[in-house]
Design an enzyme around this catalytic site. Sequence first.
Site, short mmCIF file in Angstrom:
data_model
loop_
_atom_site.label_atom_id
_atom_site.label_comp_id
_atom_site.label_asym_id
_atom_site.label_seq_id
_atom_site.Cartn_x
_atom_site.Cartn_y
_atom_site.Cartn_z
N ARG A 112 10.58 -3.58 10.44
CA ARG A 112 10.00 -2.47 11.21
C ARG A 112 9.68 -3.03 12.60
O ARG A 112 9.54 -4.26 12.74
CB ARG A 112 8.72 -2.01 10.49
N ARG A 117 11.77 -6.54 5.98
CA ARG A 117 11.79 -5.09 6.21
C ARG A 117 12.29 -4.72 7.62
O ARG A 117 12.95 -3.71 7.80
CB ARG A 117 10.39 -4.53 6.00
N ARG A 162 -1.45 -9.27 12.87
CA ARG A 162 -1.92 -8.22 11.94
C ARG A 162 -2.70 -8.84 10.79
O ARG A 162 -3.70 -8.29 10.33
CB ARG A 162 -0.72 -7.41 11.42
N ARG A 201 -10.12 0.91 7.84
CA ARG A 201 -9.72 -0.47 8.12
C ARG A 201 -10.76 -1.23 8.89
O ARG A 201 -10.50 -2.32 9.40
CB ARG A 201 -8.49 -0.46 9.01
N LYS A 223 0.83 -1.21 0.00
CA LYS A 223 0.00 0.00 0.00
C LYS A 223 0.87 1.26 0.00
O LYS A 223 0.66 2.16 -0.81
CB LYS A 223 -0.94 0.02 1.23
P1 AP5 Z 1 4.72 -1.55 1.98
O1 AP5 Z 1 4.57 -0.70 0.77
O2 AP5 Z 1 5.22 -0.91 3.24
O3 AP5 Z 1 3.35 -2.33 2.28
P2 AP5 Z 1 2.12 -1.90 3.16
O4 AP5 Z 1 0.94 -2.60 2.61
O5 AP5 Z 1 2.08 -0.40 3.26
O6 AP5 Z 1 2.59 -2.61 4.51
P3 AP5 Z 1 2.53 -2.08 5.99
O7 AP5 Z 1 3.20 -3.12 6.84
O8 AP5 Z 1 3.07 -0.69 6.11
O9 AP5 Z 1 1.01 -2.12 6.21
P4 AP5 Z 1 0.23 -2.12 7.49
O10 AP5 Z 1 -1.15 -2.00 6.97
O11 AP5 Z 1 0.48 -3.25 8.41
O12 AP5 Z 1 0.87 -0.88 8.27
P5 AP5 Z 1 0.44 0.63 8.49
O13 AP5 Z 1 1.66 1.42 8.52
O14 AP5 Z 1 -0.66 1.02 7.57
O15 AP5 Z 1 5.63 -2.80 1.58
C1 AP5 Z 1 6.05 -3.74 2.55
C2 AP5 Z 1 7.46 -4.22 2.17
O16 AP5 Z 1 7.38 -4.92 0.94
C3 AP5 Z 1 8.45 -3.08 1.96
O17 AP5 Z 1 9.72 -3.47 2.42
C4 AP5 Z 1 8.45 -2.88 0.45
O18 AP5 Z 1 9.67 -2.38 -0.04
C5 AP5 Z 1 8.19 -4.30 -0.05
N1 AP5 Z 1 7.42 -4.33 -1.31
C6 AP5 Z 1 6.36 -3.57 -1.64
N2 AP5 Z 1 5.89 -3.91 -2.84
C7 AP5 Z 1 6.66 -4.93 -3.29
C8 AP5 Z 1 6.68 -5.72 -4.47
N3 AP5 Z 1 5.78 -5.52 -5.47
N4 AP5 Z 1 7.60 -6.69 -4.59
C9 AP5 Z 1 8.52 -6.88 -3.60
N5 AP5 Z 1 8.57 -6.17 -2.45
C10 AP5 Z 1 7.65 -5.20 -2.30
O19 AP5 Z 1 -0.19 0.52 9.94
C11 AP5 Z 1 0.61 0.16 11.05
C12 AP5 Z 1 -0.27 0.07 12.29
O20 AP5 Z 1 -0.89 1.35 12.55
C13 AP5 Z 1 -1.44 -0.92 12.20
O21 AP5 Z 1 -1.05 -2.23 12.53
C14 AP5 Z 1 -2.41 -0.31 13.24
O22 AP5 Z 1 -1.99 -0.63 14.53
C15 AP5 Z 1 -2.21 1.19 13.05
N6 AP5 Z 1 -3.16 1.74 12.07
C16 AP5 Z 1 -2.87 2.31 10.87
N7 AP5 Z 1 -3.98 2.71 10.24
C17 AP5 Z 1 -5.02 2.36 11.05
C18 AP5 Z 1 -6.43 2.48 10.94
N8 AP5 Z 1 -7.03 3.03 9.87
N9 AP5 Z 1 -7.18 2.00 11.96
C19 AP5 Z 1 -6.62 1.47 13.07
N10 AP5 Z 1 -5.29 1.31 13.23
C20 AP5 Z 1 -4.50 1.76 12.23
#
Ligand code: AP5
Length: 186
Positions: free
Chosen positions: A129, A127, A140, A88, A13
């Site tokens: 994190r 990654r 998750r 979400r 994403k």
């Molecule tokens: P990346 O682009 O970071 O993927 P992502 O889908 O953004 O993954 P996240 O882990 O950031 O998503 P998430 O939903 O768990 O976390 P968020 O920060 O939103 O890519 C991931 C990896 O893959 C990277 O290393 C990238 O380089 C690699 N990659 C990407 N595309 C690729 C490809 N095509 N081929 C190979 N490699 C690739 O949320 C974190 C936390 O915040 C949540 O767990 C929750 O606690 C909270 N939170 C956030 N939003 C909300 C909400 N709306 N409601 C409640 N809690 C929330």
Amino acid sequence: MLVVFIGPPGSGKGTQASQLCQHLSITHLSTGEMFRAAIQEGTELGVQAQQYMDRGELVPDQLVVSMVADALRSSPYNNGCLLDGFPRSLPQAEALDQMLEEEGKQIDLALELNVDEEVLIDRLLARKRPDDTIDTIHHRLQVYREQTSPLLDYYRDRGQLRTVNGKGTVDEVHQQILQQVAEKIP
Ligand code: AP5
């Protein structure tokens, strides 16, 4: 233009949202990034959010919705906005629709990034994190299945959902997204 990205952790994403926002000159709003910035700055919101993020739980709807409402009010998004990681949960989706309705707007496209769980786990473990430990990743993914995936039907029923296969290279996925955007928002 208002676009929502829906996909499990690691589906790309953030990666794809950055590219699409650059391409379309629209504003990128990532709730995950906003929470990480709040944690970094040590704000009250950051302190509250961190306990949920560390466990791989969703931050409570009320906190997220008010943060997004503030951001939408203050962001310069004349050309449009891409919401990455929001909504979400069904209550978040309903709150977003209500916010937009009050301004006479609606979502143009809800884009699902679909990727198998084995691929997601490999990407996230690579990654490193703080919330990318194996136990937190599994949790998750479970939270995604239980609380976020019902949004797919929510947006499908409204004719707003498009799905892309998020398994290819970053550029391949980007090209598929551009195609969906062009078809949905000519
Ligand atoms: P990346 O682009 O970071 O993927 P992502 O889908 O953004 O993954 P996240 O882990 O950031 O998503 P998430 O939903 O768990 O976390 P968020 O920060 O939103 O890519 C991931 C990896 O893959 C990277 O290393 C990238 O380089 C690699 N990659 C990407 N595309 C690729 C490809 N095509 N081929 C190979 N490699 C690739 O949320 C974190 C936390 O915040 C949540 O767990 C929750 O606690 C909270 N939170 C956030 N939003 C909300 C909400 N709306 N409601 C409640 N809690 C929330």
